[in-house]
Design a protein around this motif. Structure first.
Motif, PDB file in Angstrom:
ATOM      1  N   ALA A 270      -3.034  17.766   3.351  1.00  0.00           N
ATOM      2  CA  ALA A 270      -3.789  16.610   3.827  1.00  0.00           C
ATOM      3  C   ALA A 270      -3.774  15.485   2.796  1.00  0.00           C
ATOM      4  N   ASN A 271      -3.979  14.275   3.287  1.00  0.00           N
ATOM      5  CA  ASN A 271      -4.091  13.077   2.436  1.00  0.00           C
ATOM      6  C   ASN A 271      -2.828  12.802   1.621  1.00  0.00           C
ATOM      7  N   GLY A 272      -1.678  13.247   2.141  1.00  0.00           N
ATOM      8  CA  GLY A 272      -0.427  12.958   1.464  1.00  0.00           C
ATOM      9  C   GLY A 272      -0.135  13.848   0.264  1.00  0.00           C
ATOM     10  N   TRP A 273      -0.980  14.825  -0.013  1.00  0.00           N
ATOM     11  CA  TRP A 273      -0.747  15.723  -1.134  1.00  0.00           C
ATOM     12  C   TRP A 273       0.224  16.836  -0.727  1.00  0.00           C
ATOM     13  N   LEU A 274       0.580  17.677  -1.683  1.00  0.00           N
ATOM     14  CA  LEU A 274       1.469  18.804  -1.430  1.00  0.00           C
ATOM     15  C   LEU A 274       0.729  20.114  -1.700  1.00  0.00           C
ATOM     16  N   ARG A 275       1.120  21.144  -0.958  1.00  0.00           N
ATOM     17  CA  ARG A 275       0.553  22.479  -1.166  1.00  0.00           C
ATOM     18  C   ARG A 275       1.687  23.400  -1.613  1.00  0.00           C
ATOM     19  N   LEU A 276       1.551  23.983  -2.796  1.00  0.00           N
ATOM     20  CA  LEU A 276       2.596  24.835  -3.355  1.00  0.00           C
ATOM     21  C   LEU A 276       2.023  26.197  -3.740  1.00  0.00           C
ATOM     22  N   GLU A 277       2.847  27.211  -3.599  1.00  0.00           N
ATOM     23  CA  GLU A 277       2.533  28.520  -4.171  1.00  0.00           C
ATOM     24  C   GLU A 277       3.491  28.708  -5.348  1.00  0.00           C
ATOM     25  N   VAL A 278       2.940  28.805  -6.538  1.00  0.00           N
ATOM     26  CA  VAL A 278       3.743  28.912  -7.746  1.00  0.00           C
ATOM     27  C   VAL A 278       3.312  30.139  -8.541  1.00  0.00           C
ATOM     28  N   THR A 279       4.205  30.613  -9.415  1.00  0.00           N
ATOM     29  CA  THR A 279       3.873  31.761 -10.258  1.00  0.00           C
ATOM     30  C   THR A 279       3.811  31.319 -11.713  1.00  0.00           C
ATOM     31  N   PHE A 280       2.856  31.918 -12.435  1.00  0.00           N
ATOM     32  CA  PHE A 280       2.706  31.696 -13.863  1.00  0.00           C
ATOM     33  C   PHE A 280       2.800  33.034 -14.587  1.00  0.00           C
ATOM     34  N   GLN A 281       2.995  32.958 -15.887  1.00  0.00           N
ATOM     35  CA  GLN A 281       3.185  34.173 -16.675  1.00  0.00           C
ATOM     36  C   GLN A 281       1.958  35.072 -16.629  1.00  0.00           C
ATOM     37  N   ASP A 282       0.773  34.464 -16.679  1.00  0.00           N
ATOM     38  CA  ASP A 282      -0.480  35.218 -16.592  1.00  0.00           C
ATOM     39  C   ASP A 282      -1.604  34.235 -16.281  1.00  0.00           C
ATOM     40  N   SER A 283      -2.839  34.725 -16.220  1.00  0.00           N
ATOM     41  CA  SER A 283      -3.980  33.878 -15.857  1.00  0.00           C
ATOM     42  C   SER A 283      -4.215  32.785 -16.888  1.00  0.00           C
ATOM     43  N   ARG A 284      -4.041  33.112 -18.164  1.00  0.00           N
ATOM     44  CA  ARG A 284      -4.246  32.119 -19.215  1.00  0.00           C
ATOM     45  C   ARG A 284      -3.237  30.978 -19.082  1.00  0.00           C
ATOM     46  N   HIS A 285      -1.975  31.325 -18.792  1.00  0.00           N
ATOM     47  CA  HIS A 285      -0.934  30.318 -18.591  1.00  0.00           C
ATOM     48  C   HIS A 285      -1.281  29.423 -17.411  1.00  0.00           C
ATOM     49  N   ALA A 286      -1.757  30.016 -16.304  1.00  0.00           N
ATOM     50  CA  ALA A 286      -2.098  29.249 -15.104  1.00  0.00           C
ATOM     51  C   ALA A 286      -3.255  28.294 -15.377  1.00  0.00           C
TER      52      ALA A 286
END
Length: 326
Positions: A270-286
Motif C-alpha cells: 500500500a501507499n506505493g511501498w514494497l513488501r519483501l521477505e528477506v533473510t538475515f544471518q540472525d536476529s541481531r543482524h536483522a
C-alpha cells in the motif's frame, strides 16, 4: 629483503629527487636509522648518493645516474596481478610489494612517458581511506608474516597449520588443506578443506600460520569462482538465519537488499511501498539492518523482531527525553 629495499630506495631517489631520511623511512616502512645504514651501504657499493645539509636538505643521486634496477621479484609480480584493487593487494599482505613493483614499472618507462605517467597518476585517486562523510575506511588485515606463510602454503600446495579466532570462540590451532585466496569487498578469505570438509576462514582472524612440509590433499585445478559461489549459497541457506517480512520505502530498497543475505519474495504494498521477505544471518543482524532504515521500513514479522525494535526505540526516546546535565 634488504636487497629489494635498497633497490626501492635508489628508485625513489631517482624518480622523486631529494628526499629526507624521514620521508624515505616512511615510504619504505622502516626506521630512519635503517635508512641511514642503507645509504651508507649504497655509497660503499659505488652508488653516487650524496647528502645535502640544512633546512631543505636530504639525500639525492648525482644527476644522470642510471643503472638497470627494474627486475621484478616474485611478490612484486604477484602484487601487480592483483593490483586492480589496492586494498586487495593489502588484504593479501602484498601492499609493500605493490608499491615496490610500481616504482620499478615507472622506472622502466621511457623518460618522456615517465613524466606523463607521473602527472596522470597525480590526478587519479583510487580507494581513499575515507569516504565523503569523513568516515575512515579501515580494512581488517592479518599480520604480514602470517599472510606470507599462508600464501606460501597456497602456492606450494602444502598443508597449513593456523591459529584461528572464530567468532565468540577461543582461538584454536587447526591443520587445513588450502585451496585458494579470495577478496570480497576488501575482506580476505582462505578457502580450504579440513578432514575433507569445506572450510572458509577470514584472513583477519588468523593469529598465526605455519606452512607444513606435507602436501595438501586438493585437486590439481580448481575453479575458485565456482567454489566461492557454492560456499556462499550454503552460507545463505544454513545456520541460524531468520526470515523477515518487511515494508520498505522504494527509495530505500537497495539499502535493505544490500544488507540482507537473500530476497525470497517481493511485491507492491500500500501507499506505493514494497513488501519483501528477506533473510538475515540472525536476529541481531536483522535488527541492526532495519534500525539503519529508521521510519523508511517496517518489520511486519516475526513479532520478536518488532518487539526488539520497539523496545530499542523506546529506550532511545527515553534517553533523549531526559534533560541534559550540560
Amino acid at each position: 629483503m634488504r636487497a629489494d629495499r635498497l633497490v626501492s630506495l635508489v628508485l625513489l631517489l631517482r624518480q622523486r629527487g631529494r628526499l629526507t631520511a624521514a620521508e624515505l623511512a616512511d615510504e619504505l616502512e622502516v626506521s630512519t636509522r635503517t635508512v641511514l645504514r642503507d645509504i651508507e651501504a649504497l655509497s660503499a657499493a659505488g652508488v653516487p648518493v650524496y647528502a645535502e645539509r640544512g633546512r631543505h636538505g636530504g639525500f639525492a643521486l648525482l644527476p644522470g645516474f642510471r643503472t638497470e634496477l627494474t627486475g621484478l621479484n616474485h611478490d612484486e609480480a604477484l602484487a601487480l596481478l592483483v593490483a586492480g584493487s589496492r586494498r586487495g593487494a593489502q588484504a593479501f599482505g602484498l601492499g609493500s610489494a605493490l608499491a615496490s613493483a610500481m616504482l620499478k614499472v615507472v622506472d622502466a618507462l621511457p623518460e618522456s612517458y615517465r613524466d606523463t605517467a607521473a602527472d596522470v597518476a597525480e590526478r587519479l585517486l583510487i580507494d581513499p581511506e575515507t569516504d565523503l562523510l569523513s568516515r575512515r575506511l579501515v580494512a581488517e588485515e592479518a599480520p604480514g608474516t602470517v599472510l606470507a606463510e599462508v600464501r606460501r602454503a597456497v602456492f606450494a600446495g602444502n598443508k597449513l597449520r593456523i591459529h584461528y579466532a572464530a567468532v565468540d570462540q577461543s582461538p584454536t590451532w587447526r591443520t587445513v588443506d588450502p585451496i585458494g585466496l579470495v577478496i570480497v569487498r576488501d575482506q580476505g578469505y582462505l578457502l580450504a578443506t579440513r578432514s575433507g570438509a569445506d572450510r572458509t576462514y577470514r584472513l583477519s582472524r588468523l593469529l598465526a600460520a605455519e606452512e607444513l612440509p606435507e602436501p595438501a590433499q586438493r585437486p590439481d585445478r580448481v575453479d575458485l569462482d565456482r567454489a566461492w559461489q557454492e560456499r556462499s549459497t550454503r552460507f545463505r541457506t544454513g545456520g541460524d538465519q531468520i526470515a523477515v517480512l518487511v515494508r520498505v520505502n522504494p527509495a530505500r530498497r537497495e539499502d535493505l537488499v544490500s544488507t540482507a543475505l537473500a530476497v525470497r519474495t517481493e511485491e507492491p504494498d500500500a501507499n506505493g511501498w514494497l513488501r519483501l521477505e528477506v533473510t538475515f544471518q540472525d536476529s541481531r543482524h536483522a535488527e541492526w539492518a532495519l534500525w539503519q532504515l529508521a521510519t523508511d521500513a517496517e518489520a511486519l514479522a516475526p513479532r520478536s523482531l518488532r518487539t526488539s525494535l520497539r523496545d530499542r526505540a523506546i529506550a532511545i526516546a527515553t534517553r533523549y527525553g531526559e534533560s541534559s546535565d550540560t
